[in-house]
Design a protein around this motif. Structure first.
Motif, PDB file in Angstrom:
ATOM      1  N   SER A 168       4.525   2.904  21.545  1.00 39.12           N
ATOM      2  CA  SER A 168       5.150   3.704  20.487  1.00 39.12           C
ATOM      3  C   SER A 168       4.173   4.103  19.381  1.00 39.12           C
ATOM      4  CB  SER A 168       6.312   2.918  19.858  1.00 39.12           C
ATOM      5  OG  SER A 168       5.847   1.699  19.299  1.00 39.12           O
ATOM      6  N   ALA A 169       2.892   3.760  19.539  1.00 38.39           N
ATOM      7  CA  ALA A 169       1.905   4.022  18.491  1.00 38.39           C
ATOM      8  C   ALA A 169       1.553   5.505  18.408  1.00 38.39           C
ATOM      9  CB  ALA A 169       0.641   3.208  18.748  1.00 38.39           C
ATOM     10  N   VAL A 170       1.293   5.943  17.179  1.00 40.83           N
ATOM     11  CA  VAL A 170       0.836   7.313  16.928  1.00 40.83           C
ATOM     12  C   VAL A 170      -0.303   7.251  15.927  1.00 40.83           C
ATOM     13  CG1 VAL A 170       3.059   8.405  17.421  1.00 40.83           C
ATOM     14  CG2 VAL A 170       2.558   7.595  15.105  1.00 40.83           C
ATOM     15  N   PRO A 171      -1.127   8.293  15.814  1.00 38.30           N
ATOM     16  CA  PRO A 171      -2.231   8.284  14.856  1.00 38.30           C
ATOM     17  C   PRO A 171      -1.740   8.144  13.421  1.00 38.30           C
ATOM     18  CG  PRO A 171      -2.529  10.034  16.466  1.00 38.30           C
ATOM     19  CD  PRO A 171      -1.143   9.502  16.661  1.00 38.30           C
ATOM     20  N   VAL A 172      -2.526   7.447  12.591  1.00 39.55           N
ATOM     21  CA  VAL A 172      -2.168   7.283  11.183  1.00 39.55           C
ATOM     22  C   VAL A 172      -2.060   8.645  10.496  1.00 39.55           C
ATOM     23  CG1 VAL A 172      -2.943   6.324   8.967  1.00 39.55           C
ATOM     24  CG2 VAL A 172      -3.183   4.978  11.050  1.00 39.55           C
ATOM     25  N   SER A 173      -2.781   9.607  10.982  1.00 39.22           N
ATOM     26  CA  SER A 173      -2.762  10.937  10.367  1.00 39.22           C
ATOM     27  C   SER A 173      -1.376  11.568  10.382  1.00 39.22           C
ATOM     28  CB  SER A 173      -3.745  11.869  11.079  1.00 39.22           C
ATOM     29  OG  SER A 173      -3.424  11.984  12.455  1.00 39.22           O
ATOM     30  N   THR A 174      -0.479  11.114  11.255  1.00 39.64           N
ATOM     31  CA  THR A 174       0.860  11.689  11.293  1.00 39.64           C
ATOM     32  C   THR A 174       1.683  11.307  10.064  1.00 39.64           C
ATOM     33  OG1 THR A 174       1.809   9.834  12.547  1.00 39.64           O
ATOM     34  CG2 THR A 174       0.880  11.675  13.810  1.00 39.64           C
ATOM     35  N   LEU A 175       1.208  10.331   9.290  1.00 33.16           N
ATOM     36  CA  LEU A 175       1.875   9.975   8.044  1.00 33.16           C
ATOM     37  C   LEU A 175       1.547  10.949   6.922  1.00 33.16           C
ATOM     38  CD1 LEU A 175       1.529   6.082   7.798  1.00 33.16           C
ATOM     39  CD2 LEU A 175       3.647   7.396   7.812  1.00 33.16           C
ATOM     40  N   ALA A 176       0.639  11.857   7.187  1.00 37.79           N
ATOM     41  CA  ALA A 176       0.149  12.720   6.110  1.00 37.79           C
ATOM     42  C   ALA A 176      -0.110  14.126   6.633  1.00 37.79           C
ATOM     43  CB  ALA A 176      -1.137  12.143   5.534  1.00 37.79           C
ATOM     44  N   ASN A 177      -0.426  14.997   5.657  1.00 36.47           N
ATOM     45  CA  ASN A 177      -0.899  16.343   5.970  1.00 36.47           C
ATOM     46  C   ASN A 177       0.098  17.202   6.746  1.00 36.47           C
ATOM     47  OD1 ASN A 177      -3.325  15.517   4.774  1.00 36.47           O
ATOM     48  ND2 ASN A 177      -4.113  14.768   6.722  1.00 36.47           N
ATOM     49  N   SER A 178       1.363  16.922   6.616  1.00 38.42           N
ATOM     50  CA  SER A 178       2.379  17.786   7.196  1.00 38.42           C
ATOM     51  C   SER A 178       3.634  17.694   6.339  1.00 38.42           C
ATOM     52  CB  SER A 178       2.697  17.382   8.643  1.00 38.42           C
ATOM     53  OG  SER A 178       3.173  16.049   8.693  1.00 38.42           O
ATOM     54  N   ARG A 179       4.483  18.703   6.434  1.00 36.49           N
ATOM     55  CA  ARG A 179       5.694  18.728   5.599  1.00 36.49           C
ATOM     56  C   ARG A 179       6.735  17.818   6.239  1.00 36.49           C
ATOM     57  NH1 ARG A 179       5.541  23.308   2.162  1.00 36.49           N
ATOM     58  NH2 ARG A 179       7.801  23.266   1.940  1.00 36.49           N
ATOM     59  N   GLN A 180       6.968  16.674   5.617  1.00 33.65           N
ATOM     60  CA  GLN A 180       7.903  15.701   6.169  1.00 33.65           C
ATOM     61  C   GLN A 180       8.787  15.147   5.060  1.00 33.65           C
ATOM     62  OE1 GLN A 180       5.727  12.625   8.145  1.00 33.65           O
ATOM     63  NE2 GLN A 180       4.536  14.026   9.396  1.00 33.65           N
ATOM     64  N   GLY A 181       9.856  14.466   5.462  1.00 29.61           N
ATOM     65  CA  GLY A 181      10.700  13.769   4.501  1.00 29.61           C
ATOM     66  C   GLY A 181      10.092  12.425   4.135  1.00 29.61           C
ATOM     67  N   ASN A 182      10.777  11.728   3.240  1.00 29.86           N
ATOM     68  CA  ASN A 182      10.352  10.383   2.830  1.00 29.86           C
ATOM     69  C   ASN A 182       8.940  10.362   2.270  1.00 29.86           C
ATOM     70  OD1 ASN A 182      12.820   9.326   3.794  1.00 29.86           O
ATOM     71  ND2 ASN A 182      11.976   9.222   5.858  1.00 29.86           N
TER      72      ASN A 182
END
Length: 216
Positions: A168-182
């Motif tokens: 279920s792991a994804v790159p840490v970069s997915t926490l940033a640099n995109s328009r997301q909630g939270n």
């Protein structure tokens, strides 16, 4: 001797500054740039040390007149004290190459998860950041390297093995640099990760500066 101590202090100061300068308070960060409005995106570089877009930091520390064999023994002890979570962690020690390393995790609780608020006995969700820490030793000096490439999110009980995490792991970069909630949540989590990395570096350097307690 005084010069060596000065250089050591300067090296520590430079490292701490590089980590701390990006570890701003999440609400302050948001307010300064957007008033009461939360930013549309969160940049990793606002909170974490990066190299080629990856969460990464390293530093070289000189300890004159201490040979590789003793520094390797110190590094083993330092590695053993770095992470409290050993559920999925692995370590490796290569005396010939002078490398000690550990593959382990930072667990950061999600304090705003709805699952944690909907019951009197919640199971708190967590961010599990995979951290790769290495200490490379030579005569009179050593290098600390750390990379945090991936994370997963969910109940901690889900992860029994490293394969569970990878599934279920994804790159840490997915926490940033995109328009997301939270967004405030993500800013807080990234700041907490930075703080934990700094604590690890402090611990390693403290242990590496200690003489071996083997005289009795």
């Amino acid at each position: 001797m005084k010069k060596s101590k000065l250089m050591f202090s300067l090296a520590l100061g430079a490292l701490f500054f590089s980590l701390q300068v990006s570890a701003q308070d999440a609400i302050t960060w948001s307010t300064q740039r957007n008033g009461a409005k939360v930013a549309d995106t969160v940049a990793l570089g606002d909170y974490l040390p990066l190299k080629d877009g990856v969460v990464y930091v390293e530093t070289v520390i000189e300890i004159p007149n201490v040979n590789q064999k003793e520094l390797f023994s110190r590094a083993k002890l330092a590695i053993q004290k770095t992470f409290t979570n050993s559920k999925m962690g692995t370590s490796n020690y290569d005396a010939e190459s002078g490398i000690c390393s550990i593959n382990n995790f930072y667990d950061i609780s999600d304090m705003t998860a709805f699952s944690a608020l909907a019951t009197n006995n919640p199971v708190t969700d967590q961010y599990n950041f995979n951290a790769l820490l290495s200490i490379i030793v030579k005569d009179g000096k050593y290098k600390i390297k750390m990379e945090v490439p991936q994370y997963s999110y969910g109940q901690a009980s889900r992860y029994k093995t490293y394969s569970d995490f990878q599934g279920s792991a994804v790159p840490v970069s997915t926490l940033a640099n995109s328009r997301q909630g939270n967004k405030r949540q993500r800013m807080r989590v990234l700041k907490t990760l930075n703080d934990k990395m700094l604590v690890t570096f402090n611990l390693v350097q403290k242990e590496m500066s200690k003489k071996l307690d083997n005289d009795f």
